[in-house]
Enzyme design. Sequence first.
Site, PDB file in Angstrom:
ATOM      1  NE  ARG A 254      -3.218   7.481  -1.732  1.00 30.27           N
ATOM      2  CZ  ARG A 254      -3.381   6.374  -2.421  1.00 30.27           C
ATOM      3  NH1 ARG A 254      -3.383   6.394  -3.734  1.00 30.27           N
ATOM      4  NH2 ARG A 254      -3.554   5.213  -1.811  1.00 30.27           N
TER       5      ARG A 254
ATOM      6  CG  HIS B 144      -2.033   0.952   1.202  1.00 32.62           C
ATOM      7  ND1 HIS B 144      -1.836   2.299   1.274  1.00 32.62           N
ATOM      8  CD2 HIS B 144      -3.372   0.762   1.103  1.00 32.62           C
ATOM      9  CE1 HIS B 144      -3.021   2.909   1.216  1.00 32.62           C
ATOM     10  NE2 HIS B 144      -3.973   1.992   1.110  1.00 32.62           N
TER      11      HIS B 144
END
Length: 605
Positions: A256, A236
């Site tokens: 994000r 990740h």
Amino acid sequence: MAAVETHAHDVLVIGAGGAGLRAAIAAKAAGADVGLVCKSLLGKAHTVMAEGGVAAALGHVAEEDSWKVHFRDTMVGGKFLNNPRMAELHATEAPDRVRELESWGAVFDRTPDGRILQRPFGGHSHARLAHVGDRTGLEMIRTLQDRAVALGITVYMECTITKLVSGPAGATGAFGYWRTSGKPVLFTARAIVLATGGIGRAYEVTSNSWEYSGDGQALAYEAGADLIDMEFVQFHPTGMVWPPGVRGLLVTEAVRGEGGILRNKDGERFMWKYLPEERRAEYAATDEEAARWVTALSEGRSTDARRPPELSTRDNVARAIYTEVKEGRGSPHGGVFLDISYLPPATVRRKLPSMYEQFKELADVDITAGPMEVGPTTHYVMGGIRVDAETGATTVAGLFAAGEVAGGMHGANRLGGNSLSDLLVFGARTGAAAAAHAASAPSAPYVDPVQVQTAVTDLATPLERADGEDPYAIQRDLQEMMGRLVGIFRVEADLDEAIIGLAELRRRWRTVRATGGRSYNPGWNLVFDLDHLLTVSEAIARSARQRTESRGAHSRLDHTATDDTTWNGVNSVIFRARDGAMSVGTTPLPAMTDELRSLLRTGDH
Ligand SMILES: Cc1cc2nc3c(=O)[nH]c(=O)nc-3n(C[C@H](O)[C@H](O)[C@H](O)COP(=O)(O)OP(=O)(O)OC[C@H]3O[C@@H](n4cnc5c(N)ncnc54)[C@H](O)[C@@H]3O)c2cc1C
């Protein structure tokens, strides 16, 4: 042989995360007597840690969304290595499974007109993730757990399974120990579902907890099942990098998704440089367009602006961050900066309450006032036990698998949010299929007493040794080696070194010694976790060595191109050879229907 405490069920589910709970509920609903085993307390699986949301083409925020777009996004994200039937079932059934969860009491965030709210995530063409702030997994597990308990499913907590008992008729039993007392316990069953999750603890920097030691993958492999695509480990892009004690802890992609911007130490928004050329048109062309997209998102209206470059797929963002740091443009603690502080503080606190608290408590950073420091962390394994798409049946009779432990669904790279939906869709299917298998199996499955006695002896041996290897030293060396030689970027020489190194670690493990008693003894418990971690680590290294190309989460510095001539539509397979050694081979991807193929070809939405 001393009598071992024994429990008999029609269906035994090993693992009580989202996949295990959903499988247990389905098996119970089909009339089976169900036992559910978990290593820790009920409700403390990885599913509870899931933050960003569950992906399902409900079309509540983007009406133009459909299962067809979700299917396509999943296949594109998985670099076309996904089992197409699994991706199809997942995309078509996820909306019903989410609505079902809501009907069982899950309270999702709402749109202004009262429907389930959905947020954008990397690689998804539309806002698709149903969520509860950044605590989606908690709501999901609470709902499933309530339902399982209400249905009267028998739960065995703090119990670790160390061996499956199998024979010509397939898998008929699972052997383990109580963590509380260390005493052995045997479960017999007419069908067994593995739902034990991932492998993150093979690496030092990981978002995963101590429970993710690859148990299900190793148990299945030892029982004769195939593993597929084990080279595809998801790093990740955003884990915490500071302070050291929390290094690897996840910083959800929702940051994000809500507009978080990545910058290097020079203040450069570097993701513009790393967008793959063939997908560049899907992303904003300028800061201004990306900002318009974020504003529209926060105001809950649609826009013609395209999504920001930070919403590229995880494999791509992780490589970008790794490269920025390696080339000397990283943040003070070896990461990069992720900034959401340009949004109003109240919005950040409302949308990302856990992230706000996490950084405040653990790093003394106020994310409403300044950037976070983030870097890649081992997060998820796309590969896993080879299963039948419809039923979750493995290649061993009576043995089923669902959730992160199973392979095929996500191909070479998983899109965020697609795991929680995977658990619901395939947990339900697998539980129902296991119940059907149990109904047709003999009422008293044969459980080989020799295998049980061997398992009892194996439990005792590390405690009885007068001298031997320290399990913590083996764990430290394993994690260091996997990060260094089988990490984000790989080359053949490193992978060869890892395979030799893993054999040496296995040799050391055979002499491992644990001190102390059996009750809540973490050193002794680690011995059995290490057994599984060594098996899955070897599977990862061998599969990674075999795949001489870069695809999705698997990046080879000595084979940087995606080689569609040799590797397109080819899954790697790990199996046990006749001599007992681990072998690696390939298998063609299951065939795709013309309808599905046309969705990929035309991008028909
Ligand atoms: C921090 C974090 C955030 C995430 N956020 C998201 C997200 O927003 N959206 C998304 O889709 N995915 C997300 N994921 C991924 C997702 O949460 C997991 O892939 C998913 O929860 C796995 O579910 P599972 O049921 O397969 O396994 P788990 O939920 O981990 O459950 C595994 C179970 O198996 C048990 N077990 C393991 N070994 C044994 C054994 N030997 N004997 C007995 N029991 C055993 C464990 O005790 C546990 O009960 C996130 C993951 C993490 C770590």
